[in-house]
Design a protein around this motif. Structure first.
Motif, PDB file in Angstrom:
ATOM      1  N   LEU A  92       0.831  -1.208   0.000  1.00 34.40           N
ATOM      2  CA  LEU A  92       0.000   0.000   0.000  1.00 34.40           C
ATOM      3  C   LEU A  92       0.866   1.259   0.000  1.00 34.40           C
ATOM      4  O   LEU A  92       0.546   2.233  -0.683  1.00 34.40           O
ATOM      5  CB  LEU A  92      -0.946  -0.002   1.205  1.00 34.40           C
ATOM      6  N   ALA A  93       1.956   1.247   0.756  1.00 31.08           N
ATOM      7  CA  ALA A  93       2.853   2.410   0.805  1.00 31.08           C
ATOM      8  C   ALA A  93       3.437   2.723  -0.569  1.00 31.08           C
ATOM      9  O   ALA A  93       3.782   3.865  -0.861  1.00 31.08           O
ATOM     10  CB  ALA A  93       3.961   2.181   1.829  1.00 31.08           C
ATOM     11  N   GLN A  94       3.536   1.705  -1.421  1.00 25.10           N
ATOM     12  CA  GLN A  94       4.037   1.900  -2.784  1.00 25.10           C
ATOM     13  C   GLN A  94       2.927   2.337  -3.743  1.00 25.10           C
ATOM     14  O   GLN A  94       3.168   2.517  -4.932  1.00 25.10           O
ATOM     15  CB  GLN A  94       4.665   0.605  -3.295  1.00 25.10           C
ATOM     16  N   GLY A  95       1.703   2.495  -3.222  1.00 26.51           N
ATOM     17  CA  GLY A  95       0.597   2.939  -4.058  1.00 26.51           C
ATOM     18  C   GLY A  95      -0.121   1.833  -4.795  1.00 26.51           C
ATOM     19  O   GLY A  95      -0.779   2.084  -5.810  1.00 26.51           O
ATOM     20  N   LEU A  96      -0.026   0.611  -4.277  1.00 24.61           N
ATOM     21  CA  LEU A  96      -0.669  -0.537  -4.910  1.00 24.61           C
ATOM     22  C   LEU A  96      -1.844  -1.025  -4.067  1.00 24.61           C
ATOM     23  O   LEU A  96      -1.738  -1.119  -2.847  1.00 24.61           O
ATOM     24  CB  LEU A  96       0.346  -1.672  -5.084  1.00 24.61           C
ATOM     25  N   ASP A  97      -2.956  -1.336  -4.718  1.00 22.97           N
ATOM     26  CA  ASP A  97      -4.145  -1.826  -4.025  1.00 22.97           C
ATOM     27  C   ASP A  97      -3.861  -3.163  -3.342  1.00 22.97           C
ATOM     28  O   ASP A  97      -2.939  -3.886  -3.725  1.00 22.97           O
ATOM     29  CB  ASP A  97      -5.294  -2.033  -5.018  1.00 22.97           C
ATOM     30  N   ALA A  98      -4.688  -3.484  -2.340  1.00 26.08           N
ATOM     31  CA  ALA A  98      -4.535  -4.752  -1.620  1.00 26.08           C
ATOM     32  C   ALA A  98      -5.888  -5.436  -1.486  1.00 26.08           C
ATOM     33  O   ALA A  98      -6.901  -4.783  -1.252  1.00 26.08           O
ATOM     34  CB  ALA A  98      -3.939  -4.513  -0.235  1.00 26.08           C
ATOM     35  N   VAL A  99      -5.872  -6.742  -1.635  1.00 26.17           N
ATOM     36  CA  VAL A  99      -7.081  -7.561  -1.511  1.00 26.17           C
ATOM     37  C   VAL A  99      -6.778  -8.730  -0.597  1.00 26.17           C
ATOM     38  O   VAL A  99      -5.806  -9.452  -0.806  1.00 26.17           O
ATOM     39  CB  VAL A  99      -7.534  -8.105  -2.890  1.00 26.17           C
ATOM     40  N   TRP A 100      -7.610  -8.899   0.404  1.00 27.28           N
ATOM     41  CA  TRP A 100      -7.559 -10.081   1.257  1.00 27.28           C
ATOM     42  C   TRP A 100      -8.912 -10.757   1.105  1.00 27.28           C
ATOM     43  O   TRP A 100      -9.932 -10.232   1.562  1.00 27.28           O
ATOM     44  CB  TRP A 100      -7.338  -9.719   2.716  1.00 27.28           C
ATOM     45  N   SER A 101      -8.948 -11.891   0.465  1.00 22.08           N
ATOM     46  CA  SER A 101     -10.219 -12.568   0.248  1.00 22.08           C
ATOM     47  C   SER A 101     -10.021 -14.072   0.294  1.00 22.08           C
ATOM     48  O   SER A 101      -8.905 -14.563   0.132  1.00 22.08           O
ATOM     49  CB  SER A 101     -10.820 -12.150  -1.091  1.00 22.08           C
ATOM     50  N   ARG A 102     -11.131 -14.761   0.512  1.00 16.76           N
ATOM     51  CA  ARG A 102     -11.065 -16.218   0.552  1.00 16.76           C
ATOM     52  C   ARG A 102     -12.456 -16.810   0.630  1.00 16.76           C
ATOM     53  O   ARG A 102     -13.417 -16.140   0.973  1.00 16.76           O
ATOM     54  CB  ARG A 102     -10.225 -16.696   1.714  1.00 16.76           C
ATOM     55  N   TRP A 103     -12.520 -18.073   0.301  1.00 21.79           N
ATOM     56  CA  TRP A 103     -13.735 -18.846   0.525  1.00 21.79           C
ATOM     57  C   TRP A 103     -13.759 -19.187   2.006  1.00 21.79           C
ATOM     58  O   TRP A 103     -12.773 -19.686   2.549  1.00 21.79           O
ATOM     59  CB  TRP A 103     -13.724 -20.124  -0.307  1.00 21.79           C
ATOM     60  N   THR A 104     -14.862 -18.909   2.675  1.00 22.80           N
ATOM     61  CA  THR A 104     -14.966 -19.234   4.098  1.00 22.80           C
ATOM     62  C   THR A 104     -15.782 -20.499   4.326  1.00 22.80           C
ATOM     63  O   THR A 104     -15.846 -20.995   5.437  1.00 22.80           O
ATOM     64  CB  THR A 104     -15.576 -18.055   4.890  1.00 22.80           C
ATOM     65  N   SER A 105     -16.424 -20.981   3.270  1.00 29.02           N
ATOM     66  CA  SER A 105     -17.119 -22.273   3.288  1.00 29.02           C
ATOM     67  C   SER A 105     -17.214 -22.737   1.836  1.00 29.02           C
ATOM     68  O   SER A 105     -16.660 -22.095   0.943  1.00 29.02           O
ATOM     69  CB  SER A 105     -18.508 -22.137   3.918  1.00 29.02           C
ATOM     70  N   ASP A 106     -17.949 -23.798   1.607  1.00 27.67           N
ATOM     71  CA  ASP A 106     -18.079 -24.301   0.238  1.00 27.67           C
ATOM     72  C   ASP A 106     -18.680 -23.274  -0.718  1.00 27.67           C
ATOM     73  O   ASP A 106     -18.366 -23.269  -1.891  1.00 27.67           O
ATOM     74  CB  ASP A 106     -18.940 -25.571   0.212  1.00 27.67           C
ATOM     75  N   SER A 107     -19.540 -22.402  -0.197  1.00 27.27           N
ATOM     76  CA  SER A 107     -20.197 -21.454  -1.102  1.00 27.27           C
ATOM     77  C   SER A 107     -20.070 -19.997  -0.675  1.00 27.27           C
ATOM     78  O   SER A 107     -20.500 -19.106  -1.392  1.00 27.27           O
ATOM     79  CB  SER A 107     -21.681 -21.804  -1.231  1.00 27.27           C
ATOM     80  N   ARG A 108     -19.488 -19.728   0.469  1.00 27.41           N
ATOM     81  CA  ARG A 108     -19.421 -18.348   0.976  1.00 27.41           C
ATOM     82  C   ARG A 108     -18.049 -17.731   0.696  1.00 27.41           C
ATOM     83  O   ARG A 108     -17.015 -18.304   1.017  1.00 27.41           O
ATOM     84  CB  ARG A 108     -19.710 -18.310   2.459  1.00 27.41           C
TER      85      ARG A 108
END
Length: 132
Positions: A92-108
């Motif tokens: 982020l300090a370098q000006g780049l977006d960040a994404v933290w994502s994941r499947w939390t169950s089979d469909s969520r």
């Protein structure tokens, strides 16, 4: 430079609704709550979708970590939160977006996004909300 946070959690099958995830006229993109296909496209959404705005990469990273830990209480054994925090703050300090994502169950699906504003990858996009 400042940072806007966004999030979406829900039935991951809804992510297949690509027309709502692309900024095409008449697609419903602007009002959709589904995450856009490209990170910078969040900036085209209404300011009401912003979940937080921060002046520093560290503050934005802490928000990501806290939200992610709420959705993933046991964390990820393959990428511990402290390591993820360190790399995200630098990114982020370098000006780049960040994404933290994941499947939390089979469909969520759970996704948390920090978008840099103004955005280097999308320089023509206006900022949806001023920094605090």
């Amino acid at each position: 430079m400042h940072f806007h946070g966004y999030e979406w959690a829900g039935d991951g099958r809804l992510l297949a609704k690509e027309s709502e995830r692309r900024p095409v006229d008449g697609s419903g993109f602007r009002l959709s709550e589904l995450p856009p296909m490209m990170t910078g496209w969040w900036l085209l959404r209404p300011a009401a979708q912003i979940r937080g705005t921060w002046e520093t990469a560290t503050e934005a990273t802490e928000w990501l970590a806290n939200r992610y830990e709420e959705q993933t209480p046991n964390g990820d054994t393959w990428l511990p939160i402290p390591t993820r925090r360190r790399h995200t703050a630098a990114q982020l300090a370098q000006g780049l977006d960040a994404v933290w994502s994941r499947w939390t169950s089979d469909s969520r699906w759970s996704g948390h996004y920090v978008i840099v504003c103004p955005n280097r990858a999308w320089p023509g996009f206006p900022c949806p909300a001023p920094a605090r």
